[in-house]
Write an enzyme that holds these catalytic residues in place. Structure first.
Site, PDB file in Angstrom:
ATOM      1  N   GLU A   1       3.649  37.303  17.955  1.00  0.00           N
ATOM      2  CA  GLU A   1       2.680  37.743  16.952  1.00  0.00           C
ATOM      3  C   GLU A   1       2.199  39.154  17.260  1.00  0.00           C
ATOM      4  O   GLU A   1       2.332  39.627  18.404  1.00  0.00           O
ATOM      5  CB  GLU A   1       1.501  36.764  16.913  1.00  0.00           C
TER       6      GLU A   1
ATOM      7  N   GLU B   1      17.596  31.221  26.972  1.00  0.00           N
ATOM      8  CA  GLU B   1      17.469  32.531  26.338  1.00  0.00           C
ATOM      9  C   GLU B   1      17.493  33.640  27.384  1.00  0.00           C
ATOM     10  O   GLU B   1      18.149  34.675  27.201  1.00  0.00           O
ATOM     11  CB  GLU B   1      16.172  32.596  25.536  1.00  0.00           C
TER      12      GLU B   1
END
Length: 398
Positions: A147, A261
């Protein structure tokens, strides 16, 4: 310890190399300038079985595990592709594993047990609606966690999802979302309590849902062929059936997939370093100054030797850690160290590679120029170098 080289993995490398040679290299520069890869590339990679590597056949994947995924990533870059291409084409590697895990499947990209306890038919429905079409190359998915004011602090997510009957009402925003511009759906981290509480859930939100807006395409230093977007949610109604796992299990799900990841980013780093060593060695053999090839000078030879050593050492350590992860070992600290080691090797090698290419290395026509730009994100994505050092320090008992 390194990844065992089996006949099947040699065939996988050959298949990947042929795919890059035929389908990528003639077009990569154009994709870089266009700011995205075409959707058709996903379909082509799916038909060859590359898109589904690391996902079980039971959900439409090609089988294999984390180690096979690493080899595909490595071969794409070493064959002349780029980490930006990997990010664009394999974004599903971070968008889908949570769905696969909650459906009772296991993917080599995800860690730990299936999430959310007892399963319901809705979880398998997510596989049919999103996982299978994505692995078939007909849909594109993205993962939305970061964000504007949150950065690496996942627990501080402020995008909220308020339960309203059989829907959630989502409000908030996301940024730096890889493939966010092209994605048909976004696996979105939301707060199902008060903002910043850390009580997170994952919702699959379809593009085109009223109130869900894909903002401007973000222009970046590198990864030019990988589109990046800002996302906005204003009173977006998302069916409860689109929740992945049980409510408030999202933080655990995100943390469990971070290892895969981070190892992918570490692989992109050492593979980029290896590719740059190969390109620079060739350049130094062919390029002459003052009547002599660059490679005939001791200073150049020693610099190339150091670049090669760093790249190979990083590869060996990443392979060692990845093998332990694939075996189910809890090696959070080692994953963080692998990422930092590989990124540091890559940073050094790409800098030296461009320097040894001289003025040509600074041109868009030079492959090392692209690698130089693309490499900078690797120490930021998936958790910054500084965050990795915090994890390492904690593992040391500090």
């Amino acid at each position: 310890m390194t990844i065992v080289d089996t006949p099947e993995r040699r065939q996988l490398r050959e298949l990947t190399r042929a795919f890059v040679t035929r389908e990528v290299l003639p077009h990569l520069d154009g994709w870089e300038r266009a700011g995205e890869v075409p959707r058709e590339l996903h379909a082509t990679a799916a038909k060859l079985g590359l898109l589904g590597i690391g996902f079980p056949e039971s959900v439409g994947g090609s089988g294999g595990d984390l180690l096979d995924s690493i080899l595909v990533t490595e071969e794409i870059i070493r064959s002349g592709g780029s980490s930006g291409l990997v990010a664009a084409l394999f974004t599903h590697g971070i968008a889908l594993p949570h769905m696969v895990a909650t459906a009772g499947g296991r993917t080599g990209r995800a860690l730990g047990s299936p999430l959310g306890g007892s399963q319901s038919p809705g979880h398998d429905d997510l596989v049919d609606r999103y996982v299978r079409p994505t692995l078939a190359g007909t849909m594109i998915g993205a993962l939305a966690i970061t964000e504007p004011d949150g950065g690496s602090d996942v627990a501080a997510i402020r995008t909220t999802a308020r339960r309203d009957g059989d829907h959630y009402v989502v409000n908030g925003s996301k940024t730096y979302i890889t493939s966010g511009f092209r994605a048909d759906f976004v696996t979105t981290a939301v707060c199902t309590d008060f903002p910043g509480s850390g009580e997170l859930s994952l919702l699959v939100i379809d593009k085109g849902t009223p109130g869900f807006t894909v903002g401007r395409r973000l222009e970046k230093l590198g990864w030019h062929c990988s589109d990046t977007a800002e996302l906005s949610f204003v009173d977006v109604r998302v069916p409860v059936a689109n929740r992945i796992g049980q409510e408030n299990t999202g933080f655990l799900a995100i943390m469990q997939n971070f290892a895969a990841e981070r190892l992918s980013l570490a692989t992109q780093a050492y593979a980029t370093a290896q590719r740059c060593v190969e390109l620079t060695t060739r350049w130094c053999r062919d390029r002459s100054t003052f009547g002599r090839p660059l490679a005939s000078r001791q200073l150049i030879r020693h610099r190339l030797a150091e670049m090669h050593t760093r790249a190979e050492a990083a590869r060996a350590y990443v392979h060692q850690v990845a093998t332990r992860v694939a075996a189910g070992e809890p090696v959070v600290t080692e994953v963080a160290m692998a990422k930092n080691v590989a990124v540091a090797a890559c940073d050094h090698v790409v800098d030296q590679a461009l320097q040894l290419h001289g003025g040509f290395g600074y041109l868009r026509d030079a492959e090392v120029e692209r690698h130089y730009r693309d490499a900078r994100i690797l120490g930021i994505g998936g958790g910054t170098t500084e965050i990795m050092n915090e994890i390492i320090a904690k593992g040391m008992g500090l």
